[in-house]
Design a protein around this motif. Structure first.
Motif, PDB file in Angstrom:
ATOM      1  N   LYS A  48      -2.862  -0.499  11.533  1.00  0.00           N
ATOM      2  CA  LYS A  48      -2.381  -0.948  10.219  1.00  0.00           C
ATOM      3  C   LYS A  48      -1.457  -2.165  10.307  1.00  0.00           C
ATOM      4  O   LYS A  48      -1.049  -2.709   9.283  1.00  0.00           O
ATOM      5  CB  LYS A  48      -1.625   0.182   9.506  1.00  0.00           C
ATOM      6  N   HIS A 105      -0.480  -4.476   6.974  1.00  0.00           N
ATOM      7  CA  HIS A 105       0.715  -3.932   6.334  1.00  0.00           C
ATOM      8  C   HIS A 105       2.014  -4.671   6.651  1.00  0.00           C
ATOM      9  O   HIS A 105       2.976  -4.547   5.900  1.00  0.00           O
ATOM     10  CB  HIS A 105       0.874  -2.447   6.697  1.00  0.00           C
ATOM     11  N   HIS A 133      -5.204  -6.315   1.813  1.00  0.00           N
ATOM     12  CA  HIS A 133      -4.881  -4.911   1.575  1.00  0.00           C
ATOM     13  C   HIS A 133      -5.527  -4.463   0.265  1.00  0.00           C
ATOM     14  O   HIS A 133      -5.580  -5.240  -0.684  1.00  0.00           O
ATOM     15  CB  HIS A 133      -3.358  -4.748   1.478  1.00  0.00           C
ATOM     16  N   ILE A 175       0.055  -1.700  -2.336  1.00  0.00           N
ATOM     17  CA  ILE A 175       1.443  -2.067  -2.044  1.00  0.00           C
ATOM     18  C   ILE A 175       2.190  -1.947  -3.364  1.00  0.00           C
ATOM     19  O   ILE A 175       1.830  -2.595  -4.347  1.00  0.00           O
ATOM     20  CB  ILE A 175       1.540  -3.508  -1.482  1.00  0.00           C
ATOM     21  N   CYS A 215       3.654   0.754   1.111  1.00  0.00           N
ATOM     22  CA  CYS A 215       2.275   1.137   0.818  1.00  0.00           C
ATOM     23  C   CYS A 215       2.301   2.630   0.486  1.00  0.00           C
ATOM     24  O   CYS A 215       2.858   3.419   1.257  1.00  0.00           O
ATOM     25  CB  CYS A 215       1.381   0.871   2.032  1.00  0.00           C
ATOM     26  N   HIS A 266       0.685   4.399   3.547  1.00  0.00           N
ATOM     27  CA  HIS A 266       1.065   4.137   4.936  1.00  0.00           C
ATOM     28  C   HIS A 266       2.536   3.785   5.138  1.00  0.00           C
ATOM     29  O   HIS A 266       2.914   3.259   6.173  1.00  0.00           O
ATOM     30  CB  HIS A 266       0.163   3.040   5.514  1.00  0.00           C
ATOM     31  N   TRP A 271       6.932  -0.942   5.764  1.00  0.00           N
ATOM     32  CA  TRP A 271       6.687  -1.861   6.875  1.00  0.00           C
ATOM     33  C   TRP A 271       7.630  -3.048   6.779  1.00  0.00           C
ATOM     34  O   TRP A 271       7.989  -3.478   5.691  1.00  0.00           O
ATOM     35  CB  TRP A 271       5.240  -2.344   6.841  1.00  0.00           C
TER      36      TRP A 271
END
Length: 125
Positions: free
Chosen positions: A22, A26, A51, A59, A110, A113, A116
């Motif tokens: 990722k 990300h 993305h 996001i 995200c 996920h 980041w």
């Protein structure tokens, strides 16, 4: 034992296991000059992706911070941008005026996920 929140933030240096796949999609990418003049405005662009941008996977926000050299308490929060899925792409531009060198940090969230981090040093002359 509970982890520090900072230990929950992914970056290219700490991504492991499934998160490694990722990193490219990300990690916030910061486009900014390496060097600027003190007190003169300049632009930075932060973008994430490519993305997906669906209700199920997108996001949701980008935050931008500045760690200023020599400042007693860092970082300075520069901006927080909420991104509405399907309507807003994860790309923002900010106009900054710095007096001291430091590091720009961009965080993005995200919904599948996590959080980041990307960063870029800027020298002020």
């Amino acid at each position: 034992m509970a982890k520090k929140f900072g230990d929950l933030i992914y970056s290219p240096e700490v991504a492991a296991g499934e998160a490694v796949s990722k990193v490219e999609t990300h990690t916030p990418k910061i486009e900014a000059p390496d060097e600027v003049k003190a007190g003169e405005p300049f632009y930075i662009k932060i973008k994430v992706g490519p993305h997906p941008n669906t209700l199920q996977h997108s996001i949701r926000w980008i935050e931008v911070y500045f760690e200023e050299e020599g400042r007693a308490f860092n970082p300075i929060m520069l901006s927080r941008i909420h991104l509405e899925p399907e309507l807003v792409e994860p790309e923002v531009t900010l106009k900054l005026v710095l007096k001291k060198s430091g590091v720009i940090y961009a965080l993005e969230y995200c919904n599948l996920h996590g959080v980041w981090e990307g960063r870029k040093a800027i020298t002020v002359k």
